[in-house]
Design a protein around this motif. Structure first.
Motif, PDB file in Angstrom:
ATOM      1  N   UNK A   1      -4.573  -7.429  -1.091  1.00  0.00           N
ATOM      2  CA  UNK A   1      -5.296  -6.226  -0.700  1.00  0.00           C
ATOM      3  C   UNK A   1      -6.773  -6.591  -0.825  1.00  0.00           C
ATOM      4  N   UNK A   2      -7.488  -6.590   0.269  1.00  0.00           N
ATOM      5  CA  UNK A   2      -8.906  -6.947   0.271  1.00  0.00           C
ATOM      6  C   UNK A   2      -9.710  -5.804  -0.319  1.00  0.00           C
TER       7      UNK A   2
ATOM      8  N   UNK B   1       0.819  -1.211   0.000  1.00  0.00           N
ATOM      9  CA  UNK B   1       0.000   0.000   0.000  1.00  0.00           C
ATOM     10  C   UNK B   1       0.856   1.265   0.000  1.00  0.00           C
ATOM     11  N   UNK B   2       2.044   1.199   0.584  1.00  0.00           N
ATOM     12  CA  UNK B   2       2.932   2.358   0.605  1.00  0.00           C
ATOM     13  C   UNK B   2       3.507   2.660  -0.782  1.00  0.00           C
TER      14      UNK B   2
ATOM     15  N   UNK C   1      -5.523  -3.483   3.433  1.00  0.00           N
ATOM     16  CA  UNK C   1      -4.314  -3.574   2.612  1.00  0.00           C
ATOM     17  C   UNK C   1      -3.236  -4.427   3.273  1.00  0.00           C
ATOM     18  N   UNK C   2      -2.289  -4.848   2.449  1.00  0.00           N
ATOM     19  CA  UNK C   2      -1.039  -5.450   2.928  1.00  0.00           C
ATOM     20  C   UNK C   2      -1.202  -6.717   3.759  1.00  0.00           C
ATOM     21  N   UNK C   3      -2.061  -7.619   3.346  1.00  0.00           N
ATOM     22  CA  UNK C   3      -2.163  -8.920   4.007  1.00  0.00           C
ATOM     23  C   UNK C   3      -1.028  -9.761   3.427  1.00  0.00           C
ATOM     24  N   UNK C   4      -0.025 -10.015   4.247  1.00  0.00           N
ATOM     25  CA  UNK C   4       1.191 -10.676   3.780  1.00  0.00           C
ATOM     26  C   UNK C   4       0.974 -12.156   3.534  1.00  0.00           C
ATOM     27  N   UNK C   5       1.607 -12.646   2.484  1.00  0.00           N
ATOM     28  CA  UNK C   5       1.634 -14.075   2.160  1.00  0.00           C
ATOM     29  C   UNK C   5       3.062 -14.411   1.754  1.00  0.00           C
TER      30      UNK C   5
END
Length: 159
Positions: free
Chosen positions: A149-150, A104-105, A139-143
């Protein structure tokens, strides 16, 4: 005072360990574990894209929730899941994926990003981050192989 300190420490510990746990799973497993992406998971399976999104990536996925799919006109999802509509389903799903890991950044106003589909999506930031008008609600759900990003709606590629 002790109770508030304990709650604060528990919350901080949960916050700090959640990303580490999420990063152990690939994009598909992270989405499935969340529980809000059952329709997306079914669509990925019907389109034959599960193994691709379990691959090394990295990928950025703008993931519509079950509620986003439910907001489509009645019968749309069922129709897309039919074998004869596989190509159309693939086009829609790959329009939600960008090659590379875009946090997101990294998003900027008016940014254009090429999707795996080949068409571009547009990012806007006024009033909160959006992709083609769909609100990025988480945002930014790490995998392990990228980021999710939902989003609150299904975005459709240009026809």
């Amino acid at each position: 005072m002790i109770r508030r300190t304990f709650i604060a420490l528990t919350a901080a510990t949960a916050f700090m360990t959640a990303p580490v746990f999420a990063q152990d799973k690939d994009i598909v497993d992270t989405a499935v574990a969340n529980g809000s992406f059952n329709t997306l998971a079914a669509a990925l399976t019907a389109a034959g894209l599960v193994e691709t999104l379990k691959g090394p990536g990295p990928f950025t996925v703008f993931a519509p929730t079950d509620a986003a799919f439910a907001a489509l006109p009645a019968g749309t999802v069922e129709d897309l899941l039919k074998p004869e509509n596989k190509d159309k389903l693939i086009a829609i799903l790959t329009y939600h994926v960008v090659a590379g890991k875009v946090m997101s950044t990294d998003l900027t106003e008016g940014m254009k990003a090429a999707t795996v589909n080949g068409a571009e999506v547009t990012i806007t930031l006024d009033g909160g981050p959006k992709v083609n008008g769909a609100v990025i609600s988480a945002p930014d759900v790490a995998a392990s192989n990228g980021v999710i990003h939902v989003i609150d709606s299904v975005i459709l590629p240009p026809m």
